[in-house]
Design a protein around this motif. Structure first.
Motif, PDB file in Angstrom:
ATOM      1  N   ILE A 135      -9.927  -1.228  -5.510  1.00  0.00           N
ATOM      2  CA  ILE A 135      -8.495  -1.440  -5.249  1.00  0.00           C
ATOM      3  C   ILE A 135      -7.913  -0.444  -4.245  1.00  0.00           C
ATOM      4  O   ILE A 135      -7.171  -0.829  -3.346  1.00  0.00           O
ATOM      5  N   ASP A 136      -8.275   0.825  -4.372  1.00  0.00           N
ATOM      6  CA  ASP A 136      -7.673   1.808  -3.462  1.00  0.00           C
ATOM      7  C   ASP A 136      -8.046   1.533  -2.016  1.00  0.00           C
ATOM      8  O   ASP A 136      -7.217   1.628  -1.097  1.00  0.00           O
ATOM      9  N   GLN A 137      -9.322   1.200  -1.815  1.00  0.00           N
ATOM     10  CA  GLN A 137      -9.745   0.872  -0.451  1.00  0.00           C
ATOM     11  C   GLN A 137      -9.051  -0.390   0.043  1.00  0.00           C
ATOM     12  O   GLN A 137      -8.648  -0.484   1.206  1.00  0.00           O
ATOM     13  N   ALA A 138      -8.920  -1.358  -0.851  1.00  0.00           N
ATOM     14  CA  ALA A 138      -8.280  -2.616  -0.474  1.00  0.00           C
ATOM     15  C   ALA A 138      -6.829  -2.367  -0.076  1.00  0.00           C
ATOM     16  O   ALA A 138      -6.351  -2.888   0.936  1.00  0.00           O
ATOM     17  N   VAL A 139      -6.136  -1.536  -0.854  1.00  0.00           N
ATOM     18  CA  VAL A 139      -4.733  -1.231  -0.544  1.00  0.00           C
ATOM     19  C   VAL A 139      -4.646  -0.586   0.836  1.00  0.00           C
ATOM     20  O   VAL A 139      -3.812  -0.945   1.668  1.00  0.00           O
ATOM     21  N   GLU A 140      -5.537   0.355   1.086  1.00  0.00           N
ATOM     22  CA  GLU A 140      -5.574   1.019   2.390  1.00  0.00           C
ATOM     23  C   GLU A 140      -5.825  -0.007   3.501  1.00  0.00           C
ATOM     24  O   GLU A 140      -5.205   0.028   4.561  1.00  0.00           O
ATOM     25  N   GLY A 141      -6.730  -0.946   3.227  1.00  0.00           N
ATOM     26  CA  GLY A 141      -7.053  -1.984   4.205  1.00  0.00           C
ATOM     27  C   GLY A 141      -5.883  -2.931   4.457  1.00  0.00           C
ATOM     28  O   GLY A 141      -5.649  -3.353   5.583  1.00  0.00           O
ATOM     29  N   VAL A 142      -5.152  -3.236   3.404  1.00  0.00           N
ATOM     30  CA  VAL A 142      -3.996  -4.124   3.555  1.00  0.00           C
ATOM     31  C   VAL A 142      -2.913  -3.424   4.375  1.00  0.00           C
ATOM     32  O   VAL A 142      -2.292  -4.020   5.269  1.00  0.00           O
ATOM     33  N   ILE A 143      -2.714  -2.138   4.096  1.00  0.00           N
ATOM     34  CA  ILE A 143      -1.723  -1.360   4.852  1.00  0.00           C
ATOM     35  C   ILE A 143      -2.101  -1.335   6.326  1.00  0.00           C
ATOM     36  O   ILE A 143      -1.278  -1.612   7.211  1.00  0.00           O
ATOM     37  N   ASN A 144      -3.353  -1.046   6.604  1.00  0.00           N
ATOM     38  CA  ASN A 144      -3.826  -1.041   7.988  1.00  0.00           C
ATOM     39  C   ASN A 144      -3.719  -2.448   8.579  1.00  0.00           C
ATOM     40  O   ASN A 144      -3.367  -2.622   9.742  1.00  0.00           O
ATOM     41  N   GLY A 145      -3.994  -3.440   7.740  1.00  0.00           N
ATOM     42  CA  GLY A 145      -3.982  -4.829   8.208  1.00  0.00           C
ATOM     43  C   GLY A 145      -2.625  -5.289   8.691  1.00  0.00           C
ATOM     44  O   GLY A 145      -2.533  -6.035   9.661  1.00  0.00           O
TER      45      GLY A 145
END
Lengths: 218, 500
Positions: free
Chosen positions: B293-303
């Motif tokens: 989840i933490d990586q995904a959140v970071e990825g969504v923010i970057n996305g």
């Protein structure tokens, strides 16, 4: 499909002769149509390897690109060579995994109708190839206007129709291809590049783990 | 039963609520403007020389972070476009087409090196003119632009290996029209493959961000590229239309909105022009419950917040599996608060200025629509600078698939969040869009990744990552996101004819 076509060879030759061909020419056309189906059958599981790539990106990712079918392709088949032309444009489209709606040659539809029987007895799943008969002048605009068609192929050298088709294809940005003056009897009438016309390239990325700063060799 | 519930509750309360109301803040860390030279006025770069526009007109380009004028650039009219195309044609027939491919390559390698040498200046100008954070222009835009020249330079004399059983021929003169979101990078994406394959170029940068393309023209001049091989002319929509409609242009490469892409497709009807269109998108970014989840959140923010959301492949639709939706949304809100919005030249800035007033208005319009349609808005509490065009990072929850903020491209820092339960459901929803440029999927399960990436109708799919780009990696869309690919081996074909 090629086998089924071969089984009905006599019937196709008869029909071609009925529609202004000579016996010798008709026989040649049917034989070539059989060969063309075999040719594209062979490409089904090979063109992907030829046109795919593993891309050496500079970051720590695994990245590859592969062709995928674009979807539903609407084809207006060549008006001459009513069997060979039809087979030459339909085969690369379905070998690439697309489905199609194809409009048979306006004045010579007999072979197309018999070809439908070939498809049926070959157990080609229903809906993969849909054959219509009619007038290109009336139907062309529906082929390019339709919002659920992904690509259109047109084989005549009529610049007015080509212009209208390209204009209308903008409604949903269909891919559009004009096969002008292709000699379907020659080598230029078959190639995996015809398959690639109705393919999309999809690129997939995935990170590669870096364990404790170790290099790629670990 | 009651005991387990209590335990679960206790476990939950261990997650610390982040506090942002602290008196701590970052000191300013601005990059120096003095490292960049911007002329007061720029002419048109035609036939290797700076040429006064026949229109006689110039227009201002401003810094969107403070609305101050940076420079003024020439407005090319039809006569100027004629001149540029004639010079490109002349260079194509007399020089570039005839030059041995390995010699072409050397020029392009030289341009690549010079872009690297001037990286700092280019990055500063990019941030000044476009509003993007210096961190991005310095670490992404400029190095990737240089890498595109490096990559395609090497292809120039190896084209016979790229297309089995075929020889290749260049097309002639390529007209290239690029957008304002990655001004220098888009110029590199377009020019590098075009000239490597033996074509000559007339390029028009966007009217709000012409400066780095003009700097690139200076580099090209300094690199002694034969005159006319690359012509760079500035102007607005009318200039672009003149390029598209010019009878002596063989190829149009356009990156921009789907609406303009359709106009171009209509405009070239009845001609033999080849075209590639790289248009809009509304990418679905999908988080499964088993994702990190933490990586995904970071990825969504970057996305969605990369480059203020001015990215055609931005992950602007987030689909979260219901079971983790609460957690993901909470973490996204926390992360939103920690984003630094402000001076693009500050090295700490995460989100810079919106590119133009017009674009800011579009974004505000969509935020209003989102609220009217019943979605719940959440925006960061950050302070915005008094001057310039800025927008708080914003997300919407309770979004319906049919809401306009889930269907239409906003091109700003606005994320629409939707939820799903099953794989089939999310595929159906993700593909329910006229666009098909990019997509993202977050899960720990390999087989699920491949199931998803295969069924997603999009040209670029990022699995457990997002918004990654590389010159070797083809980029381009399905459906109404356009056609043709840029980057990689597949990016060569749009500039070549294959002959038997």
């Amino acid at each position: 499909m090629a086998e089924m076509l071969e089984g009905r060879k006599a019937q196709f030759i008869y029909e071609l002769v009925q529609q202004d061909s000579t016996k010798a020419k008709a026989e040649k056309e049917v034989n070539l149509a059989i060969d063309r189906l075999i040719y594209y059958a062979g490409w089904c599981d090979k063109f992907q390897q030829l046109f795919s790539a593993v891309n050496p990106v500079a970051s720590s990712h695994f990245n590859f690109s592969v062709p995928e079918p674009t979807g539903v392709v609407a084809i207006i088949a060549p008006q001459s060579d009513s069997l060979l032309g039809l087979v030459s444009v339909v085969a690369p489209v379905i070998a690439g995994g697309n489905t199609c709606v194809v409009l048979a040659a306006e004045t010579k539809p007999l072979c197309a109708v018999t070809f439908a029987e070939v498809l049926n007895s070959s157990d080609l799943p229903g809906g993969v190839v849909n054959i219509l008969t009619g007038k290109p002048s009336e139907l062309a605009s529906w082929f390019v206007d339709h919002m659920d068609v992904n690509a259109t192929i047109y084989c005549e050298n009529n610049s007015d129709t080509q212009k209208t088709m390209r204009e209308k294809s903008a409604t949903n940005l269909k891919r559009i291809f004009f096969y002008n003056n292709v000699n379907w009897y020659s080598e230029e009438g078959q190639s995996p590049y015809f398959i690639m016309d109705t393919q999309e390239i999809k690129t997939t990325w995935h990170p590669v783990e870096n364990i404790a700063g170790a290099g790629g060799g670990y | 039963m009651a005991v387990t519930k209590k335990k679960a509750a206790a476990k939950k309360s261990n997650t610390i609520k982040l506090k942002f109301d602290t008196s701590w803040s970052y000191d300013p860390a601005p990059e120096s403007k003095s490292a960049a030279t911007i002329s007061k006025q720029y002419d048109l770069f035609i036939n290797g020389e700076w040429t006064k526009p026949q229109s006689g007109k110039y227009f201002a380009t401003i810094n969107p972070a403070n609305e101050e004028k940076l420079s003024e650039v020439a407005e090319a009219n039809e006569a100027d476009v004629n001149k540029a195309v004639a010079s490109a044609r002349n260079a194509y027939e007399k020089v570039w087409k005839k030059m041995p491919a390995k010699e072409r390559a050397k020029y392009i390698f030289r341009i690549a090196r010079m872009v690297q040498e001037k990286a700092r200046e280019l990055a500063i100008i990019e941030s000044l003119d476009g509003g993007k954070p210096i961190r991005e222009s310095r670490d992404f835009d400029v190095p990737t632009a240089a890498n595109h020249f490096f990559y395609y330079a090497g292809w120039a004399d190896k084209l016979e290996y790229a297309f089995p059983n075929r020889r290749t021929e260049p097309l002639g003169v390529a007209g290239q029209i690029i957008p304002w979101n990655f001004p220098l990078l888009m110029a590199a994406w377009k020019i590098a493959p075009a000239i490597a394959t033996g074509n000559t170029v007339v390029l028009k940068p966007a009217e709000t961000t012409p400066l780095t393309a003009l700097k690139l023209a200076e580099i090209i001049q300094e690199a002694d590229l034969p005159p006319g091989v690359v012509n760079i002319i500035t102007g607005a929509g009318a200039t672009g239309a003149a390029i598209v409609n010019h009878p002596d242009v063989n190829k149009i490469a356009f990156t921009g909105s789907t609406d303009v892409g359709k106009i171009i497709q209509r405009a070239i009807a009845g001609t033999n022009k080849k075209v590639t269109l790289e248009l809009g998108g509304k990418a679905a970014n999908i988080i499964f419950e088993d994702a990190p989840i933490d990586q995904a959140v970071e990825g969504v923010i970057n996305g969605i917040f990369f480059n203020q959301g001015h990215v055609c492949c931005a992950g602007s639709r987030l689909y979260v599996q219901e079971s983790v939706a609460k957690e993901v949304i909470r973490k996204l809100k926390d992360r939103l608060e920690s984003l630094i919005v402000g001076d693009p030249l500050d090295k700490n800035t995460d989100i810079g200025a919106i590119n133009s007033k017009q674009q800011l208005e579009t974004i505000h319009k969509y935020i209003k629509i989102g609220r009217q349609e019943g979605a719940e808005m959440y925006e960061s509490n950050c302070k915005l600078p008094g001057k310039g065009f800025f927008c708080r990072p914003t997300l919407f929850t309770n979004v319906a698939q049919s809401n306009r903020i889930a269907q239409e491209e906003i091109f700003g820092p606005v994320l629409a969040i939707l939820t799903f339960r099953t794989d089939d459901e999310v595929i159906e929803k993700a593909n329910n869009s006229p666009y098909g440029l990019s997509a993202g999927v977050w899960t720990d399960k390999g087989s699920k990744i491949f199931n998803m990436t295969k069924r997603m109708r999009a040209g670029v799919v990022w699995a457990n990552t997002f918004n990654k780009f590389d010159p070797t990696s083809p980029f381009g869309g399905y459906k109404e996101s356009g056609f043709g690919r840029e980057g990689g081996l597949h990016g060569l074909l749009p500039y070549l004819n294959l002959v038997g």
